[in-house]
Design a protein around this motif. Sequence first.
Motif, PDB file in Angstrom:
ATOM      1  N   SER A   1      -1.319   0.675  -0.243  1.00 48.50           N
ATOM      2  CA  SER A   1      -0.884  -0.884   0.880  1.00 48.50           C
ATOM      3  C   SER A   1       0.611  -1.010   0.557  1.00 48.50           C
ATOM      4  N   ASN A   2       1.315  -0.377  -0.248  1.00 50.73           N
ATOM      5  CA  ASN A   2       2.393  -0.722  -1.266  1.00 50.73           C
ATOM      6  C   ASN A   2       3.008   0.642  -0.824  1.00 50.73           C
ATOM      7  N   LEU A   3       2.544   2.123  -1.224  1.00 54.79           N
ATOM      8  CA  LEU A   3       3.470   2.934  -0.623  1.00 54.79           C
ATOM      9  C   LEU A   3       3.526   3.319   0.449  1.00 54.79           C
ATOM     10  N   GLY A   4       2.677   2.761   1.824  1.00 60.27           N
ATOM     11  CA  GLY A   4       2.711   3.959   2.712  1.00 60.27           C
ATOM     12  C   GLY A   4       1.658   5.529   2.556  1.00 60.27           C
TER      13      GLY A   4
ATOM     14  N   ASP B   1      11.751  -6.730  -2.625  1.00 63.36           N
ATOM     15  CA  ASP B   1      10.430  -7.409  -2.639  1.00 63.36           C
ATOM     16  C   ASP B   1       9.064  -5.933  -1.925  1.00 63.36           C
ATOM     17  N   THR B   2      10.014  -5.242  -1.253  1.00 60.13           N
ATOM     18  CA  THR B   2       9.353  -4.347  -0.554  1.00 60.13           C
ATOM     19  C   THR B   2       9.633  -3.003  -1.561  1.00 60.13           C
ATOM     20  N   VAL B   3      10.816  -2.685  -2.182  1.00 58.35           N
ATOM     21  CA  VAL B   3      11.233  -1.667  -3.654  1.00 58.35           C
ATOM     22  C   VAL B   3      10.842  -2.330  -4.647  1.00 58.35           C
TER      23      VAL B   3
ATOM     24  N   PHE C   1       7.364   0.415  -6.495  1.00 56.41           N
ATOM     25  CA  PHE C   1       7.414   0.791  -7.762  1.00 56.41           C
ATOM     26  C   PHE C   1       6.498   0.633  -8.223  1.00 56.41           C
ATOM     27  N   THR C   2       5.816  -0.551  -8.398  1.00 53.83           N
ATOM     28  CA  THR C   2       4.419  -1.246  -8.745  1.00 53.83           C
ATOM     29  C   THR C   2       3.920  -0.491  -8.421  1.00 53.83           C
ATOM     30  N   ALA C   3       3.277  -0.572  -7.160  1.00 50.48           N
ATOM     31  CA  ALA C   3       2.250   0.862  -7.053  1.00 50.48           C
ATOM     32  C   ALA C   3       2.391   2.697  -7.041  1.00 50.48           C
TER      33      ALA C   3
END
Length: 441
Positions: A71-74, A232-234, A238-240
């Motif tokens: 969900s955070n990577l797409g 926030d998106t970036v 990176f966390t994902a």
Amino acid sequence: MGTEPPAAPDQNSETQSNVTSNIEEKLAKQKEIDDWLPITSSRNAKWWYSAFHNVTAMVGAGVLSLPYAMSNLGWGPGVVILTLSWVTTLYTLWQMVEMHEMIPDRRFDRYHELGQYAFGEKLGLYIVVPQQLICEVGVDIVYMVTGGKSLQKIHNLVCKGCKEIKTTYFIMIFASVHFVLSHLPNFNSISGVSLAAAVMSVSYSTIAWTASVHKGVQPDVQYGYKGKDATDTVFNFFTAMGDVAFAYAGHNVVLEIQATIPSTPERKSKGPMWKGVLVAYIIVAFCYFPVALIGYWMFGNNVEDNVLISLEKPTWLIVAANLFVVIHVIGSYQVYAMPVFDMIETVLVKKLHFRPTRLLRFVSRNIYVALTMFVAISFPFFGGLLGFFGGFAFAPTTYFLPCIMWLAVYKPPKFGLSWITNWICIILSLLLIDSVTPLEG
């Protein structure tokens, strides 16, 4: 002129006999120790031992967070990163299997032994051992917390009207199992526990994606990034990437697993080991890709960091999945603990000259289990700290340290296929480290 007469033939013969006797005595003592240490004491494992040991080491409860990572990577980057990590870690694992017996009549039974050969006796220890211990001890502490919290979830779901019990007591219950299992002497003796753990990891992964399919695509599903702004998106991206990197981190015990497989000049251990690795990686793909892709497809960017929470019901299914998680982390704890036991017992016997006895093993292993339990109770948020330290240990030992050792040992021609491939892996892995380090705050 004061010169001594040459020694008599019988004196030379006696001296040579004493030297030979001393060498034989040292070799016999070394064999006695090797036959006692958990990594080298049993070398009769089959290829399928390698398969389920590797599945147990790699497929952790973190697989349930892969939909959240997606969900955070797409869609596009997520599929690429999942696939690239699978291919890269399979390649580096192949390198380690090959390097296990790259020297005739010698086996690198432990990760640090390979590091010492590649970088030198002292430097190899300084590079490998701290990273390996951070991974293995850190994972065992996290599994203490995971096992305790999963037991607590089961209790809360099954007995909703019961008095609330602190997580501390569930961690102690989970640890009590390891005060027994930790006295199994070597890797082959925990094969049954490891097999059960591997089956459980496949089971709760299957529950996660099949239950998601049954629940269906949610009416309000959205696949866009959910960050409030670009920063926030970036950060989430990176966390994902770090979540995905951790999901494939299981190389710390590969050489130790291969050490349990028999080897002869005609039939080296790398044949059955590689066969087991391929089977394990097929199982890993079966666990990771359906959970990650189907979970994200069904829930979109509203998926929870544990996909089981998004499922909510039926209760019995969530209870079963948490029970499977408990059984799995029991086996995983033992797989990661065995190389640590080997390090501890090697130091005690070879450096501190303790006798290799059952009492020594009983005391040292109980102390280790007690320490991991104590840290887990004291720092139930240890997983967050592991996210920081893991950036310096998990990614290197899995993604690019094998590549560096390969370049150092084999010295492939510059700009050849092997040289280019390894440098690509090293560069991509360094980028991963930057993303792993900020994991979980």
